[in-house]
Write a protein that holds these residues in place. Structure first.
Motif, PDB file in Angstrom:
ATOM      1  N   UNK A 408     -33.148  64.810 -22.241  1.00  0.00           N
ATOM      2  CA  UNK A 408     -32.873  63.481 -22.778  1.00  0.00           C
ATOM      3  C   UNK A 408     -32.948  62.402 -21.713  1.00  0.00           C
ATOM      4  N   UNK A 409     -33.325  62.752 -20.498  1.00  0.00           N
ATOM      5  CA  UNK A 409     -33.480  61.745 -19.462  1.00  0.00           C
ATOM      6  C   UNK A 409     -32.317  61.717 -18.488  1.00  0.00           C
ATOM      7  N   UNK A 410     -32.563  60.974 -17.373  1.00  0.00           N
ATOM      8  CA  UNK A 410     -31.620  60.961 -16.253  1.00  0.00           C
ATOM      9  C   UNK A 410     -30.261  60.391 -16.634  1.00  0.00           C
ATOM     10  N   UNK A 411     -30.237  59.244 -17.323  1.00  0.00           N
ATOM     11  CA  UNK A 411     -28.953  58.623 -17.655  1.00  0.00           C
ATOM     12  C   UNK A 411     -28.109  59.519 -18.553  1.00  0.00           C
ATOM     13  N   UNK A 412     -28.748  60.177 -19.503  1.00  0.00           N
ATOM     14  CA  UNK A 412     -28.011  61.097 -20.370  1.00  0.00           C
ATOM     15  C   UNK A 412     -27.415  62.238 -19.557  1.00  0.00           C
TER      16      UNK A 412
END
Length: 868
Positions: A408-412
């Motif tokens: 879901x990506x880095x921030x997630x």
């Protein structure tokens, strides 16, 4: 934030306390018997065979793989003996060195080259020696030249180094000490720097593996000496707060190099021996807490000889002339025993979060480094964001908690780690980085000293990553930090950042729209918008690998460009009309433009050069200096190329080749100057390697803006973007007067207008100290408007508020449009219909954009003023 699909828990071993070695034993001198005081880090073998020599590694010194904290005192100068030796008899030296070692010292500093036998004595006691080469005595040659029979300064340095070269006791060489401020001012800082660089090269030629430095002091802080292996300063301050603040400044001057305090102390003759002891105690402790690689106390003994006579009117020594210890020796011994930190109170629990996506290549090194961290209470959480390369299996081999999630990506992933964290502090490190063993200790100390919501530290490229990685280190586009002051940050990069968990949760964590990059910028701005502050600890260091292949560097910069577009959509007021981030602070880090002669800072000398602290003030890069590195600069080159091609149908347009050549030349000169100014540190003797590195770095300076531009445009960040066109106002000057019976301060009314503009996604700028306007709004890169407010007081809380709005018709926006119109007319009259049609269409489009952007800016200002 995504829900984890599986969780793996592993039992952590108990964390090491600060100051403990890997096997849990203490390295404090007073915990050991005298015969065992020098650890393997500090004590060479008696023969000096096979002993690694000290080296600089980022912000610290190392012997082999072990960190060396220098705990020393200055030694000398002494009255010369009959054989011209400037040191006491060997028996006295033996007793001095033995007493130093018994009290926890592991180094001493001389002001003249020591004889070989003295180095042997030092090695026998596990001591290191900072070798002084008094080249400052010859600084007058710069003005007067050498007379017949005068020695060559470089030869003097080579001779001094030759007598010590290769000895395992040598810590480093100092090619001079405190060139007087008046002398440096007389000769010009550039000339003095070149003089010292010549001596540096001479010392390196004689002992290539030896560290070489120059000992500076606050009165010539402005000397720019990037070639030195480490930065050394003599600083005498009697206020702990002032001293701590100045150390932060010096750390920023030092950059990625170690900082040594080579003289600190207090005169016991004038201040008393107890005051001297108290002062030295906090000076030593504060130095190490601020991340210094070492401290030399001034001095070992009150015995001192200078300018042909013994000095009796001061007493800076830790011992008296007869070597009887003063209270200061006990204080210094105890302070050195607590290096780098004293164990005074419970330290906060820290959760270290590593987010990885297909990071198998470097993840094991990262986690191995985290297991070597010396901190009493921390956990490691690895969030595997849907990796397909076995990253989770690698993490399972280490003492950490592993959380697996879909991609879901880095921030997630960062939010997943935040939710699982049990610490009061959450620290983030990238999977292609590994920490210094005291990383968490320095972060915790910084959190204890200040009430910051978040704190970051430097990320430094490790040695040995390969040729291209070394060039990338000195190229633009690497993670950098932005500081508002020497201790307060505006931005801390995501590869090395830590936050109070409560502060991070209060702003909602990380925005999950930032899948690859931009999350760190966004969260820093959110925290500051919420009233929090960010700090910076120069010693909280991590080693961060740079890209080692051209294609991965291109992809990285492309991703950064797309992330900038996403950040701009969320924070439009933080970006200027030409797409650049409007930082309020100064950027620090390798790879920033170091152009030669484009900008010359001003030196604060004080009246008649009498200021005790003389600093260099460098202006922020202006537009002309920054243009060649801006991605949008290449759009101008593309437009000029189009004109040249159109010149095939109308020859006068071929003249566009002249400005096209200028833009290309400006970009090339900027890249070459920046590459030449880069310091690789170890290529001074290999001319071919030196120029190969600079040629590749030049190419990277040219490639990086193109990659960023491609990423920005593909992400929607373009210089032709404008504010939301929700209304138009005729772009002419207008004035409005509003009567109100509700009194408010002028600043509050302007702040309300600014808030309304920001809420509409408008880029707004406050007027400065010398401006005759209060707020400016950019409708786009082609047009803007300004506002001026005046408030008349009429008593009983009534006010007459006057507001004036006017468009900003700047020549740089109008002239290109007018020029295009003139060219279109000329082509039409000359019968070049194709060129006339193309130029006319561009003219109409440009004129429309000038009108639209200016009208939008005027409407935005008027609408916000009415709302407020």
């Amino acid at each position: 934030m995504s829900e984890p699909t599986s969780v793996s828990r592993r039992r952590r071993r108990p964390g090491l306390r600060v100051g403990a070695t890997r096997d849990g034993s203490s390295d404090r001198a007073h915990d050991l018997a005298p015969a065992e005081e020098a650890t393997a880090v500090d004590r060479p073998s008696s023969a000096g065979i096979g002993t690694p020599r000290p080296r600089a590694g980022g912000k610290f010194l190392f012997v082999g793989d072990e960190k060396l904290y220098v705990r020393g005192a200055t030694y000398g100068t002494f009255r010369p003996r009959g054989d011209d030796c400037e040191f006491p008899e060997p028996e006295t030296v033996d007793r001095d060195i033995a007493l130093m070692a018994e009290n926890g010292l592991n180094a001493f500093r001389t002001y003249t080259p020591p004889p070989r036998w003295l180095l042997d004595r030092a090695a026998e006691h596990g001591m290191h020696v900072m070798v002084g080469l008094p080249a400052e005595r010859y600084i007058g040659y710069l003005a007067d030249g050498r007379s017949n029979g005068d020695p060559d300064v470089a030869d003097v340095v080579r001779e001094g180094v030759a007598g010590c070269a290769g000895h395992p006791a040598v810590l480093c060489y100092a090619v001079g000490n405190e060139i007087p401020a008046a002398v440096a001012r007389w000769h010009d800082r550039g000339r003095v720097a070149r003089f010292l660089e010549q001596l540096y090269r001479a010392a390196k030629a004689e002992d290539p593996e030896g560290l070489v430095t120059y000992v500076n002091y606050p009165s010539t802080e402005y000397l720019d000496l990037p070639f030195l292996d480490l930065l050394c300063y003599n600083v005498f301050l009697e206020s702990r707060r002032d001293y701590d603040a100045y150390l932060a400044r010096l750390q920023n001057v030092a950059g990625d190099r170690p900082l040594l305090m080579t003289e600190v102390g207090l005169d016991s003759l004038r201040n008393g021996e107890e005051a001297q002891a108290r002062s030295l105690d906090w000076q030593v402790r504060t130095s190490f807490e601020a991340g210094c690689a070492g401290v030399f106390v001034y001095s070992w003994t009150d015995e001192w000889y200078r300018s042909g006579e013994d000095v009796h009117d001061w007493a800076f020594g830790l011992t008296r002339r007869d070597r009887e210890p003063k209270p200061a020796l006990t204080a210094v011994s105890e302070a050195f025993g607590a290096v780098p930190f004293a164990e005074n109170g419970k330290l906060p629990r820290i959760s270290v979060i590593v987010c990885t996506y297909n990071g198998a290549h470097t993840l094991a090194e990262c986690l191995a480094g985290l297991e070597r961290v010396e901190y009493p209470d921390y956990e490691v959480i690895v969030v595997d964001d849907g990796s397909r390369d076995g990253s989770a299996a690698i993490a399972d081999r280490f003492d950490c908690r592993v959380i697996r999630t879909p991609n879901h990506g880095l921030s997630s992933a960062r939010n997943t780690g935040l939710a699982a964290a049990t610490g009061d502090i959450v620290a983030y490190i990238d999977d292609d980085a590994y920490p210094d063993p005291h990383w968490l200790a320095y972060l915790a100390a910084a959190f204890r000293r200040a009430d910051h919501a978040g704190i970051g530290g430097p990320n430094i490229a490790p040695p040995g990553d390969g040729f291209l990685a070394e060039c990338v280190t000195n190229a633009p586009g690497n993670p950098v930090h932005v500081l508002l002051t020497d201790q307060v940050a505006e931005h801390i990069p995501g590869c090395n950042m830590a936050f109070r968990k409560s502060a991070l949760e209060a702003v909602g964590g990380f925005d999950t729209q930032f899948r690859v990059a931009g999350d760190d910028i966004d969260v820093c701005w959110k925290i500051q918008e919420a009233g929090g502050t960010l700090g910076f600890s120069a010693a909280a260091m991590v080693w961060h690998h740079r890209r080692g292949e051209l294609k991965t560097y291109w992809r990285q910069q492309l991703g950064y460009g797309r992330a900038e577009a996403a950040v701009e959509r969320k924070w439009p007021a933080k970006f200027g009309p030409a797409c650049q981030v409007a930082w309020g602070g100064r950027l620090y880090g390798r790879g920033l433009s170091r152009t030669l002669g484009w900008s010359r800072g001003r030196i604060y000398h004080g009246v008649w050069g009498a200021a005790p602290y003389q600093s260099l003030y460098e202006p922020a890069p202006g537009l002309l200096r920054s243009l060649p590195q801006m991605p949008e600069w290449h759009l101008l080159s593309a437009a000029l190329t189009g004109f040249v091609l159109l010149g095939l149908s109308w020859p006068p347009l071929l003249l566009a080749a002249i400005p096209l050549a200028f833009t290309a030349l400006a970009s090339l000169l900027h890249a070459v100057a920046s590459a030449v100014g880069a310091d690789f540190g170890d290529d001074h003797g290999d001319v071919l390697l030196r120029w190969r590195r600079r040629a590749v770095t030049t190419a990277l300076y040219l490639i990086q803006p193109v990659a960023r531009l491609y990423g920005r445009v593909s992400g929607g960040l373009t210089p032709w973007r404008s504010v939301p066109a929700y209304g138009f106002a005729l772009p002419w000057r207008s004035t409005k007067a509003i009567w109100t019976e509700h009194w408010r301060a002028t600043e509050d009314r302007l702040h309300d207008i600014e808030t309304a503009l920001n809420a509409d996604g408008v880029f707004v700028v406050r007027g400065g100290d010398f401006d005759r306007w209060d707020l400016a709004v950019y409708g786009g890169v082609f047009g803007s408007a300004r506002l001026l407010m005046a408030v008349e007081e009429h008593g009983c809380g009534t006010q007459l508020v006057r507001i004036r709005l006017w468009p900003r018709w700047s020549p740089e926006r109008l002239l290109p449009t007018v020029l295009l119109g003139g060219l279109a007319l000329g082509a039409w009259l000359d019968g070049a219909s194709v060129a006339a049609v193309v130029l006319g269409a561009v003219f109409l489009l440009g004129g429309w954009r000038v009108l639209r952007d200016t009208a939008s800016a005027c409407f935005a200002l008027r609408h916000a003023a009415e709302q407020a």
